[in-house]
Write a protein that holds these residues in place. Structure first.
Motif, short mmCIF file in Angstrom:
data_model
loop_
_atom_site.label_atom_id
_atom_site.label_comp_id
_atom_site.label_asym_id
_atom_site.label_seq_id
_atom_site.Cartn_x
_atom_site.Cartn_y
_atom_site.Cartn_z
N VAL A 92 3.48 -11.93 4.43
CA VAL A 92 2.05 -12.21 4.58
C VAL A 92 1.64 -12.17 6.05
O VAL A 92 0.64 -11.54 6.42
CB VAL A 92 1.70 -13.59 3.96
N ALA A 93 2.42 -12.84 6.90
CA ALA A 93 2.12 -12.86 8.33
C ALA A 93 2.20 -11.46 8.93
O ALA A 93 1.35 -11.06 9.73
CB ALA A 93 3.08 -13.80 9.06
N ALA A 94 3.24 -10.71 8.54
CA ALA A 94 3.39 -9.35 9.07
C ALA A 94 2.23 -8.46 8.66
O ALA A 94 1.76 -7.62 9.45
CB ALA A 94 4.72 -8.75 8.59
N THR A 95 1.75 -8.64 7.43
CA THR A 95 0.60 -7.86 6.97
C THR A 95 -0.62 -8.12 7.85
O THR A 95 -1.34 -7.20 8.23
CB THR A 95 0.28 -8.20 5.51
N CYS A 96 -0.84 -9.40 8.17
CA CYS A 96 -1.96 -9.76 9.05
C CYS A 96 -1.82 -9.12 10.42
O CYS A 96 -2.79 -8.61 10.99
CB CYS A 96 -2.06 -11.27 9.19
N LEU A 97 -0.61 -9.15 10.95
CA LEU A 97 -0.38 -8.64 12.30
C LEU A 97 -0.44 -7.11 12.35
O LEU A 97 -1.05 -6.53 13.24
CB LEU A 97 0.96 -9.14 12.82
N ILE A 98 0.22 -6.47 11.38
CA ILE A 98 0.32 -5.01 11.41
C ILE A 98 -1.02 -4.35 11.10
O ILE A 98 -1.38 -3.34 11.70
CB ILE A 98 1.40 -4.54 10.41
N THR A 99 -1.76 -4.92 10.14
CA THR A 99 -3.04 -4.30 9.73
C THR A 99 -4.22 -4.85 10.53
O THR A 99 -5.36 -4.54 10.21
CB THR A 99 -3.29 -4.54 8.23
N GLY A 100 -3.93 -5.66 11.57
CA GLY A 100 -5.01 -6.26 12.33
C GLY A 100 -5.96 -5.23 12.93
O GLY A 100 -7.16 -5.49 13.05
#
Length: 322
Positions: A167-175
Motif C-alpha cells: 500500500v505504501a509503495a503504491t502511494c510512493l510510486i504512483t505519486g
C-alpha cells in the motif's frame, strides 16, 4: 541566506557535475574538471547546511557530493555508519521536511473516516446495503476478532507487513500521477470507517477500538506519510519551483525513495504489534497503551528530524513542508 539566489548563482556548476557523473568515462581534462567541481559543490553543501533550512537543496547537494566523491576517488566502500546515519538523521529529517503534506493528509483522512463511520452507524439503510444481516452477524460475533489470530503470529506479521508495504509503495510510486494516491487513501479510509460503523451500530465499538487502535495508530500514520510523500512528488511535477522540472523531479524522487526505505521499517514495527500485541491476552488498556507508546515514539522521531533541520539552519524552521 537567499536560497533561490544562491541556487541561481551555482546551478551551472551543479548541473555540469551531474552531466559529468552520467558519463562512463572521462578524458583527463574532464577528470580534472570533475575534481574541481566536486570541491566547489562540497563547499556549497557546507554553506547551505549552515545557512539554509531547505531540506530539498541539502538532499540534492548531499547526493551530488556523495556520487562525485565515489567517482573521483573510485571508492565504493560501504560503512555501517551509512545506514546508521540514515536512521538517526536523514529519515527523521525527511519526515519533518514533508510534515505539512502528510499531516494534512492524515487530518483530512481522519475527518472523512469519522464522518463516514458515523453515517454507517446511524443509518440502518446504509449498513443493510453494505452487508446482509448474516454477514453483519458473522463480522460482529466472530470474523473481526478472529482475523488477528487466524494465523501463527510470525507468518501473520510477515503477511501484514507485505500488504502494508505494498500500500505504501503504491502511494510512493504512483505519486507522480496524484489520483492513484488519493484512491488508495480513500480505500483505506472507507474500509476502516465501514467496519467501525457496523461494529458501533451493533454495540461493539469497544471491541473495534481495542483491536484496531494498538497497531492502527502507527500503521495508518505510515500510510498517511507515504501518501503525503507521493502527493508531494506529484506536485513537484506540477510546480517544480525555480529548478528545471527534470532536476526537481529527480531530486524529489531520491527523497521519496529514501522515505520508502524508512517506512518499510515503520510498517515492520506496526506489523509486529498487530501480530503479537493486538490478539494477545493483555487487557485492552495495555494493548492500546503499547500502540500509543509506539505512536508517541514516532512523533518524537519526527520532532528529532525537525530539530536537525533547525540546527542545520541555525534559525527557527518557518516552513517545513514546502
Amino acid at each position: 541566506m537567499d536560497v533561490d539566489a544562491y541556487s541561481d548563482a551555482h546551478r551551472v556548476e551543479w548541473d555540469r557535475l551531474e552531466a559529468l557523473l552520467r558519463r562512463r568515462r572521462w578524458t583527463v581534462e574532464e577528470a580534472d574538471e570533475a575534481l574541481d567541481l566536486y570541491r566547489h559543490v562540497a563547499t556549497h553543501l557546507s554553506v547551505v547546511r549552515s545557512s539554509s533550512p531547505d531540506p530539498s537543496l541539502v538532499s540534492r547537494l548531499s547526493s551530488l557530493v556523495a556520487r562525485a566523491r565515489a567517482a573521483v576517488t573510485d571508492s565504493s566502500s560501504w560503512s555501517w555508519r551509512d545506514p546508521l546515519r540514515f536512521v538517526t538523521d536523514e529519515f527523521p529529517a525527511a519526515l519533518a521536511a514533508s510534515a505539512r503534506w502528510w499531516v494534512t493528509t492524515a487530518l483530512c483522512s481522519l475527518v472523512a473516516m469519522v464522518v463516514t463511520g458515523w453515517w454507517v452507524a446511524t443509518s440502518p439503510g446504509v449498513a443493510a446495503a453494505i452487508s446482509t444481516p448474516e454477514q453483519t452477524r458473522r463480522l460482529v460475533d466472530q470474523e473481526f476478532a478472529s482475523y488477528y489470530s487466524s494465523n501463527p503470529a510470525g507468518s501473520f506479521a510477515a503477511q501484514v507487513w507485505t500488504n502494508n508495504a505494498l500500500v505504501a509503495a503504491t502511494c510512493l510510486i504512483t505519486g507522480i500521477l496524484l489520483l492513484p494516491v488519493l484512491w488508495v487513501v480513500l480505500q483505506n479510509v472507507v474500509n476502516v470507517a465501514v467496519v467501525g460503523g457496523i461494529m458501533t451500530a451493533n454495540d461493539r465499538l469497544d471491541l473495534f477500538l481495542g483491536l484496531i487502535v494498538p497497531h492502527g495508530l502507527l500503521e495508518l500514520t505510515a500510510v498517511f506519510v507515504a501518501a503525503g510523500a507521493g502527493l508531494k512528488l506529484g506536485w513537484t511535477w506540477i510546480d517544480p519551483g525555480p529548478e528545471p522540472r527534470r532536476t526537481a523531479l529527480a531530486r524529489q524522487g531520491r527523497v521519496t525513495a529514501g522515505m520508502a526505505l524508512g517506512l518499510a521499517g515503520v510498517l515492520a514495527v506496526s506489523g509486529l504489534i498487530e501480530a503479537f500485541v493486538t490478539p494477545s491476552g493483555l487487557p485492552t488498556w495495555a494493548r492500546i497503551g503499547i500502540g500509543a507508546l509506539a505512536e508517541v515514539g514516532f512523533i518524537a522521531y519526527v520532532l528529532r528530524g525537525r530539530r536537525l533541520l533547525r540546527s542545520r539552519a541555525g534559525v527557527p524552521l518557518a516552513d517545513d513542508g514546502s
